[in-house]
Motif scaffolding. Structure first.
Motif, mmCIF file in Angstrom:
data_model
loop_
_atom_site.group_PDB
_atom_site.id
_atom_site.type_symbol
_atom_site.label_atom_id
_atom_site.label_comp_id
_atom_site.label_asym_id
_atom_site.label_seq_id
_atom_site.Cartn_x
_atom_site.Cartn_y
_atom_site.Cartn_z
ATOM 1 N N TRP A 198 3.265 2.078 -1.649
ATOM 2 C CA TRP A 198 2.812 1.791 -3.017
ATOM 3 C C TRP A 198 3.651 2.588 -3.990
ATOM 4 O O TRP A 198 4.286 3.578 -3.619
ATOM 5 C CB TRP A 198 1.323 2.130 -3.173
ATOM 6 N N TRP B 13 -1.510 -1.036 -6.506
ATOM 7 C CA TRP B 13 -0.988 -2.257 -5.887
ATOM 8 C C TRP B 13 -0.340 -1.839 -4.568
ATOM 9 O O TRP B 13 0.735 -1.237 -4.565
ATOM 10 C CB TRP B 13 0.009 -2.891 -6.854
ATOM 11 N N ARG C 214 -4.968 -5.171 -3.938
ATOM 12 C CA ARG C 214 -5.213 -4.353 -5.129
ATOM 13 C C ARG C 214 -6.444 -3.492 -4.907
ATOM 14 O O ARG C 214 -7.507 -4.010 -4.554
ATOM 15 C CB ARG C 214 -5.406 -5.223 -6.371
ATOM 16 N N GLY D 81 -3.881 -9.613 -2.453
ATOM 17 C CA GLY D 81 -2.757 -9.785 -3.367
ATOM 18 C C GLY D 81 -2.375 -11.234 -3.586
ATOM 19 O O GLY D 81 -1.806 -11.574 -4.640
ATOM 20 N N PRO E 297 -1.195 -6.444 -11.760
ATOM 21 C CA PRO E 297 -1.679 -5.314 -10.971
ATOM 22 C C PRO E 297 -0.664 -4.216 -10.673
ATOM 23 O O PRO E 297 -1.046 -3.248 -10.019
ATOM 24 C CB PRO E 297 -2.052 -5.988 -9.642
ATOM 25 N N VAL E 298 0.575 -4.299 -11.096
ATOM 26 C CA VAL E 298 1.553 -3.328 -10.567
ATOM 27 C C VAL E 298 1.518 -2.007 -11.329
ATOM 28 O O VAL E 298 2.123 -1.026 -10.898
ATOM 29 C CB VAL E 298 3.000 -3.900 -10.531
#
Ligand SMILES: Cc1ncc(COP(=O)(O)O)c(C=O)c1O
Length: 378
Positions: A311, A321, A356, A346, A170-171
């Motif tokens: 973020w 994320w 997320r 998360g 997810p990053v």
């Protein structure tokens, strides 16, 4: 070709979609969860699907050699990568592709490594093939592969494979060419195979450059990739992905996959993927411009209404994320219960303290969602 996003009016009543993202929540909840895109199909995709339905052309798929040719064209135009169209095998989806490649690599009873926070099925895929998991978390600030930690883990746990998420869900990190070259060198040195999940690659945002793993010198000897048009063109329900190799060693892995996998791929998925890959560039460019604008908007909304949330703007994907650790209580629960906005916790990705948020939606939906999140905390 401008993509058409859903609006707030489309999120309620009969207009509301019935896919997992929408069906999993109460009818008054805005779902910013599952990685589905709230967009109308790209016209070339919609046209081919409408024509197939009109002709009742809904039988078994005929993926070869079209899918290989289409991926070769797309990869060369978008990433400058020359892939061998004959070394592309159709599979129903990326999950099936990864699982079957792991089986072909003999993962049962051995160890599979990957880097949380990451797409939750990485754990269940390893479990499905009977492998143990070795977690080697990403390094932070900025998010990146922790190469020294991977070196140590490869030496200590001798994993059969490392599952790479590139770009990283997810990053939102687009791994750099040098970082990937170093990963390949580590894998070669320790005898670890790399299975690259590159489903988010077509969603690399303006300003970032995706390096296909198999285009990295030496990678084809140790890696296979799994690609799909499904994330960028919102085709997940149609079932079509591709396992790609770039060397005799990689071809040997493909040859161990059951030929039945290809006939289990969706015919509509193949047709839609061909249309997307062959004729979807202009629409995709428009989508990426819109997603970049959506992240500008999100940064602005968070800065004004939820300044405690930190973020890093993603380089790819439509997923944000969010570090929500400075918020009181269980913010994801509060957003859902009081704000009627669903994010994903998360912790499911191996990232407690994060949430997320799927920003692949209409601008008015995103604005309403953040306003409700902020109000829920007051
Ligand atoms: C990194 C990653 N891999 C795989 C998938 C799922 O792909 P498929 O539906 O083709 O199995 C997703 C879906 O969000 C994803 O983010």
């Amino acid at each position: 070709m401008q993509p058409e996003f859903l609006t707030l009016a489309d999120t309620v009543g009969a207009a509301r979609r019935r896919s997992e993202k929408w069906a999993a929540e109460d009818p008054d909840v805005l779902p910013l969860t599952v990685a589905e895109l709230d967009v109308a199909l790209a016209p070339p995709v919609a046209d081919v699907l409408a024509a197939a339905v009109a002709a009742s052309d809904t039988g078994y798929p005929s993926a070869a050699p079209g899918l290989g040719r289409a991926w070769a064209g797309f990869a060369e135009r978008r990433w400058g990568w020359i892939l061998d169209s004959a070394a592309v095998r159709a599979v129903p989806d990326v999950g099936v592709g990864v699982v079957e490649v792991l089986r072909a690599l003999g993962a049962r009873g051995r160890t599979v490594a990957f880097s949380p926070p990451v797409y939750p099925p990485f754990w269940s895929w390893a479990d499905e093939v009977g492998a143990q998991v070795c977690e080697v978390p990403l390094a932070r600030d900025p998010w990146r592969l922790d190469l020294p930690a991977l070196d140590r883990a490869f030496a200590e746990h001798r994993p059969v494979a490392y599952l790479l998420c590139s770009p990283h869900n997810p990053v939102g990190r687009v791994h750099g060419a040098e970082e990937l070259a170093e990963l390949v060198a580590l894998a070669a040195r320790h005898g670890v195979r790399v299975v690259a999940d590159e489903i988010h690659a077509p969603l690399t945002l303006p300003g970032a450059v995706h390096t296909p793993l198999l285009a990295v010198p030496g990678a084809a000897e140790v890696a296979v990739s799994v690609l799909s048009a499904s994330k960028a063109f919102n085709l997940a329900g149609l079932k079509c992905a591709a396992v790609v190799s770039g060397s005799p060693a990689g071809r040997a892995v493909l040859d161990r996959l059951s030929p039945d996998l290809t006939s289990r791929t969706g015919h509509l998925g193949v047709l839609a993927s061909l249309a997307a890959l062959d004729h979807g560039d202009a629409w995709l460019d428009g989508l990426l411009t819109e997603l970049a604008a959506r992240f500008d908007q999100l940064g602005d909304l968070l800065g004004r209404q939820l300044p405690e949330v930190r973020w890093a703007r993603p380089e790819a994907t439509y997923l944000a994320w969010l570090d929500v650790s400075a918020l009181p209580g269980d913010p994801v629960e509060v957003f859902r219960r009081r704000g009627r906005v669903a994010l994903q916790d998360g912790a499911r990705f191996g990232g407690p303290g994060f949430a997320r948020l799927n920003a692949g939606t209409g601008a008015d939906v995103l604005a309403e969602a953040v306003a409700r999140m902020a109000a829920a905390l007051r």
